[in-house]
Design an enzyme around this catalytic site. Sequence first.
Site, PDB file in Angstrom:
ATOM      1  N   THR A 325       6.612 -52.775  48.039  1.00 58.69           N
ATOM      2  CA  THR A 325       5.946 -52.933  46.753  1.00 58.69           C
ATOM      3  C   THR A 325       6.907 -52.705  45.588  1.00 58.69           C
ATOM      4  O   THR A 325       6.494 -52.737  44.438  1.00 58.69           O
ATOM      5  CB  THR A 325       4.763 -51.959  46.630  1.00 58.69           C
ATOM      6  OG1 THR A 325       5.179 -50.678  47.080  1.00 58.69           O
ATOM      7  CG2 THR A 325       3.588 -52.432  47.458  1.00 58.69           C
ATOM      8  N   LYS A 327       9.375 -49.984  45.338  1.00 55.84           N
ATOM      9  CA  LYS A 327       9.713 -48.599  44.993  1.00 55.84           C
ATOM     10  C   LYS A 327      11.218 -48.458  44.760  1.00 55.84           C
ATOM     11  O   LYS A 327      11.653 -47.871  43.773  1.00 55.84           O
ATOM     12  CB  LYS A 327       9.251 -47.649  46.105  1.00 55.84           C
ATOM     13  CG  LYS A 327       7.745 -47.653  46.286  1.00 55.84           C
ATOM     14  CD  LYS A 327       7.276 -46.674  47.324  1.00 55.84           C
ATOM     15  CE  LYS A 327       7.688 -47.041  48.740  1.00 55.84           C
ATOM     16  NZ  LYS A 327       7.096 -48.313  49.205  1.00 55.84           N
ATOM     17  N   THR A 328      11.988 -49.022  45.681  1.00 58.04           N
ATOM     18  CA  THR A 328      13.437 -48.963  45.527  1.00 58.04           C
ATOM     19  C   THR A 328      13.857 -49.683  44.252  1.00 58.04           C
ATOM     20  O   THR A 328      14.698 -49.191  43.487  1.00 58.04           O
ATOM     21  CB  THR A 328      14.109 -49.620  46.746  1.00 58.04           C
ATOM     22  OG1 THR A 328      13.514 -49.107  47.925  1.00 58.04           O
ATOM     23  CG2 THR A 328      15.594 -49.341  46.764  1.00 58.04           C
ATOM     24  N   HIS A 541     -16.630 -77.902  63.359  1.00 59.72           N
ATOM     25  CA  HIS A 541     -16.728 -76.447  63.163  1.00 59.72           C
ATOM     26  C   HIS A 541     -16.215 -76.064  61.762  1.00 59.72           C
ATOM     27  O   HIS A 541     -16.910 -75.410  60.991  1.00 59.72           O
ATOM     28  CB  HIS A 541     -15.912 -75.736  64.257  1.00 59.72           C
ATOM     29  CG  HIS A 541     -15.875 -74.250  64.148  1.00 59.72           C
ATOM     30  ND1 HIS A 541     -16.493 -73.412  65.047  1.00 59.72           N
ATOM     31  CD2 HIS A 541     -15.292 -73.427  63.236  1.00 59.72           C
ATOM     32  CE1 HIS A 541     -16.286 -72.158  64.714  1.00 59.72           C
ATOM     33  NE2 HIS A 541     -15.554 -72.136  63.593  1.00 59.72           N
ATOM     34  N   GLU A 542     -15.035 -76.527  61.439  1.00 58.55           N
ATOM     35  CA  GLU A 542     -14.442 -76.172  60.136  1.00 58.55           C
ATOM     36  C   GLU A 542     -15.233 -76.798  58.991  1.00 58.55           C
ATOM     37  O   GLU A 542     -15.433 -76.158  57.952  1.00 58.55           O
ATOM     38  CB  GLU A 542     -12.966 -76.606  60.068  1.00 58.55           C
ATOM     39  CG  GLU A 542     -12.052 -75.994  61.125  1.00 58.55           C
ATOM     40  CD  GLU A 542     -12.099 -74.458  61.163  1.00 58.55           C
ATOM     41  OE1 GLU A 542     -12.498 -73.837  60.161  1.00 58.55           O
ATOM     42  OE2 GLU A 542     -11.773 -73.890  62.221  1.00 58.55           O
ATOM     43  N   HIS A 545     -18.151 -74.591  58.120  1.00 58.85           N
ATOM     44  CA  HIS A 545     -17.801 -73.497  57.196  1.00 58.85           C
ATOM     45  C   HIS A 545     -17.722 -74.032  55.767  1.00 58.85           C
ATOM     46  O   HIS A 545     -18.279 -73.443  54.836  1.00 58.85           O
ATOM     47  CB  HIS A 545     -16.432 -72.908  57.551  1.00 58.85           C
ATOM     48  CG  HIS A 545     -16.389 -72.103  58.820  1.00 58.85           C
ATOM     49  ND1 HIS A 545     -17.257 -71.071  59.074  1.00 58.85           N
ATOM     50  CD2 HIS A 545     -15.550 -72.168  59.898  1.00 58.85           C
ATOM     51  CE1 HIS A 545     -16.954 -70.520  60.250  1.00 58.85           C
ATOM     52  NE2 HIS A 545     -15.915 -71.193  60.776  1.00 58.85           N
ATOM     53  N   ASP A 619     -15.559 -65.488  63.894  1.00 61.26           N
ATOM     54  CA  ASP A 619     -16.536 -65.667  62.815  1.00 61.26           C
ATOM     55  C   ASP A 619     -17.648 -64.631  62.958  1.00 61.26           C
ATOM     56  O   ASP A 619     -18.084 -64.024  61.982  1.00 61.26           O
ATOM     57  CB  ASP A 619     -17.180 -67.061  62.897  1.00 61.26           C
ATOM     58  CG  ASP A 619     -16.161 -68.174  62.643  1.00 61.26           C
ATOM     59  OD1 ASP A 619     -15.117 -67.873  62.023  1.00 61.26           O
ATOM     60  OD2 ASP A 619     -16.405 -69.313  63.082  1.00 61.26           O
TER      61      ASP A 619
HETATM   62  N1  LIG Z   1       7.014 -55.578  42.014  1.00 64.40           N
HETATM   63  C1  LIG Z   1       8.037 -56.342  42.376  1.00 64.40           C
HETATM   64  N2  LIG Z   1       8.613 -57.197  41.500  1.00 64.40           N
HETATM   65  C2  LIG Z   1       9.624 -57.968  41.855  1.00 64.40           C
HETATM   66  N3  LIG Z   1      10.178 -57.963  43.075  1.00 64.40           N
HETATM   67  C3  LIG Z   1       9.668 -57.137  43.992  1.00 64.40           C
HETATM   68  C4  LIG Z   1       8.584 -56.287  43.691  1.00 64.40           C
HETATM   69  N4  LIG Z   1       8.293 -55.583  44.781  1.00 64.40           N
HETATM   70  C5  LIG Z   1       9.148 -55.960  45.723  1.00 64.40           C
HETATM   71  N5  LIG Z   1       9.986 -56.891  45.272  1.00 64.40           N
HETATM   72  C6  LIG Z   1      11.044 -57.547  46.031  1.00 64.40           C
HETATM   73  O1  LIG Z   1      11.021 -57.042  47.335  1.00 64.40           O
HETATM   74  C7  LIG Z   1      12.241 -56.373  47.644  1.00 64.40           C
HETATM   75  C8  LIG Z   1      11.978 -55.143  48.465  1.00 64.40           C
HETATM   76  O2  LIG Z   1      11.316 -54.207  47.689  1.00 64.40           O
HETATM   77  P1  LIG Z   1      11.697 -52.676  47.708  1.00 64.40           P
HETATM   78  O3  LIG Z   1      12.790 -52.429  48.671  1.00 64.40           O
HETATM   79  O4  LIG Z   1      11.902 -52.207  46.336  1.00 64.40           O
HETATM   80  O5  LIG Z   1      10.366 -52.115  48.293  1.00 64.40           O
HETATM   81  P2  LIG Z   1      10.047 -50.636  48.726  1.00 64.40           P
HETATM   82  O6  LIG Z   1       8.729 -50.342  48.156  1.00 64.40           O
HETATM   83  O7  LIG Z   1      11.158 -49.763  48.386  1.00 64.40           O
HETATM   84  O8  LIG Z   1       9.912 -50.860  50.265  1.00 64.40           O
HETATM   85  P3  LIG Z   1      10.157 -49.783  51.422  1.00 64.40           P
HETATM   86  O9  LIG Z   1       9.042 -48.816  51.317  1.00 64.40           O
HETATM   87  O10 LIG Z   1      10.051 -50.657  52.635  1.00 64.40           O
HETATM   88  O11 LIG Z   1      11.498 -49.233  51.194  1.00 64.40           O
HETATM   89  C9  LIG Z   1      12.855 -56.063  46.307  1.00 64.40           C
HETATM   90  O12 LIG Z   1      14.242 -56.018  46.416  1.00 64.40           O
HETATM   91  C10 LIG Z   1      12.395 -57.235  45.469  1.00 64.40           C
HETATM   92  O13 LIG Z   1      13.240 -58.326  45.672  1.00 64.40           O
HETATM   93 ZN   LIG Z   2     -14.830 -70.590  62.435  1.00 61.88          ZN
END
Ligand SMILES: Nc1ncnc2c1ncn2[C@@H]1O[C@H](COP(=O)(O)OP(=O)(O)OP(=O)(O)O)[C@@H](O)[C@H]1O
Ligand SMILES: [Zn+2]
Length: 715
Positions: A325, A327-328, A541-542, A545, A619
């Site tokens: 998401t 964080k890094t 089927h599809e 839906h 389903d």
């Molecule tokens: N919010 C965001 N905006 C833009 N790019 C993103 C974003 N989140 C993730 N990315 C892309 O995904 C890559 C991996 O994300 P990142 O390593 O920061 O995630 P993380 O949360 O640290 O993951 P982990 O918990 O696995 O270490 C980033 O280098 C970036 O390219």
């Molecule tokens: Zn179905």
Amino acid sequence: MFSLSSTVQPQVTVPLSHLINAFHSPKSSSVSLSASVSQSQHREAAPEHEAPSSEPVLNLKDLGLSELKVRQLDELVDSLLPGFCTGSRVSSRWHTSYVSAQSFFENKHGFLDIFSTLRSSCLYRQHPKTVQSIYADLQRSPVFVQSRGFKTLKSRTRRLQSTSERFTETQHVAPSFVKGFLLRDRGSDVESLDKLMKTKNIPEAHQDAFKTGFAEGFLKAQALTQKTNDSLRRTRLFLLVLLLLGIYGLLKNPFLSVRFRTTTGLDSAVDPVQMKNVTFEHVKGVEEAKQELQEVVEFLKNPQKFTVLGGKLPKGILLVGPPGTGKTLLARAVAGEADVPFYYASGSEFDEMFVGVGASRIRNLFREAKANAPCVIFIDELDSVGGKRIESPMHPYSRQTINQLLAEMDGFKPNEGVIIIGATNFPEALDNALIRPGRFDMQVTVPRPDVKGRTEILKWYLNKIKFDQSVDPEIIARGTVGFSGAELENLVNQAALKAAVDGKDMVTMKELEFSKDKILMGPERRSVEIDNKNKTITAYHESGHAIIAYYTKDAMPINKATIMPRGPTLGHVSLLPENDRWNETRSQLLAQMDVSMGGRVAEELIFGTDHITTGASSDFDNATKIAKRMVTRFGMSEKLGVMTYTDTGKLSPETQSAIEQEIRILLRDSYERAKNILKTHAKEHKNLAEALLTYETLDAKEIQIVLEGKKLEVR
Ligand SMILES: Nc1ncnc2c1ncn2[C@@H]1O[C@H](COP(=O)(O)OP(=O)(O)OP(=O)(O)O)[C@@H](O)[C@H]1O
Ligand SMILES: [Zn+2]
């Protein structure tokens, strides 16, 4: 011959007479070889054996050496008397014979390990003196100088002895050299070989042999010396270039991320990276987290400003959120925004099987960081170093490592300008001591992005590739609920690859949809041969839906229907919520159930009860789940009232059967509603199924065209 090993030739001029004299100095000389030859002592010694000034002058011609140049002569002298040269580098090395060198490497190999010198220079970048002194050291001492004197002295002497067999007096050769030389006033007297031969009473018959032998020995030594010199010169040149490059690199970019790294067991170097090129601009869809971190950036930019006002900032910030998401990326952006060094460490690096290693790594990390404050230390996967699973046999020293981390965090004041950012997917797994005030006392949640965030992230990564103007990132964003930033980045990348493989010059919606499905459901299975009968069943089927979704008021809009096998499925219909749904109404839930029922109802209506397939099991799962939650959690059953029933196992049998009954009714009603719709729209159902059999995949617009009874344009 006189062999010289790895010794630098000092440029000292020595009168030839010294040499000759040395050969013939009194045999009785008692200076022993093993004694440390201290040159200064010798120089200080009184010149007892001052040569008479009347000595005839030696002509080089007499020696048959008239071809020799002065420099060669010097070399010859040095070869014979390495210890003689005053102030020369060699001599000083000789006198350290009994001293062990500073490093094991030096002791073992006899010369400086230039690489370790350079490495350690990089390790302590904050002390520029070290670099300078190393440079000075290297200037002072040629790299291959033997510093283990006793070895040098002995071996060289042995070589002297063996190569000067002609001057047999084995035991006394070296001392007499020395004596003969040092006891004289070097500048004044020029002696002659002739005179020597006379004074030493060398018989006439042997004199020629003496001269020839002398010259031969000299010339042989000369050749070898030349070779050694050449190779020495080359080595020195190479090392000089290496050194200059190293110094240039250090001066040019002190935060160069690619540098010599030492990872020798306990001690590991930590290099910061300058993050100028990563800012909050690069992190999309996590506005709240960015806002919370903004004040940390301000602090790093100007720590004093904060402390003057008495403000106190957290030492540690915990970024909590699912993988990928950003964080890094956020932590990097904090360092980048503030333009301070960024130290990256992964928690798993500290998790060592060996005692003290993890702790020592943490110590190094903090020492480096403190010396470079203000800065950011980022510890990824904090749970793998600061987790609760202490004392487990798999992680024998984790307690020690956590303690070191705690000690380091307590060991500096909040205004020192070091900010530690930890990241974890499982905050509840962290050791409680870590999240106490004064440690990781600020938590910032980094959630999966919502529709708006996903749209922004998709736009951001789309802008890095070529895409068609018709691409609508929002549509993809709506269909990618639960995707993380990393997954969205991957989606765009896969679409670009797909376009390249298909020979297109830009990415269109088709590729984006394709890669979305691929990520969601696995790759297409084009190679799978599906017989016509199964294809037809799937198509109906599809379409079932799709028809229910189309004609039910609160159902989600259709995005796409396909009978292309993908992963474990034979076909699917995808629906798009207009927005991320925070809440769902009763009628929306019922609509979802109805849409799920559509598949099986279609099979039954078209092919008969005997030909229904197993294809509807998921389903039913879906519909059952919704019905169950409506009854047990959402209070949406009149009979059971507004009460939640979480642990159904503990309920009375009556309640249990009442719940079951209610779920059954919901499902049955749903089935009936679906049946009604399909019966009413049998024509549209048939048209849609046939269109699917023809085109395999239909998007929202095409489905609408078919259902409105219009003809699809041939693609
Ligand atoms: N919010 C965001 N905006 C833009 N790019 C993103 C974003 N989140 C993730 N990315 C892309 O995904 C890559 C991996 O994300 P990142 O390593 O920061 O995630 P993380 O949360 O640290 O993951 P982990 O918990 O696995 O270490 C980033 O280098 C970036 O390219
Ligand atoms: Zn179905």
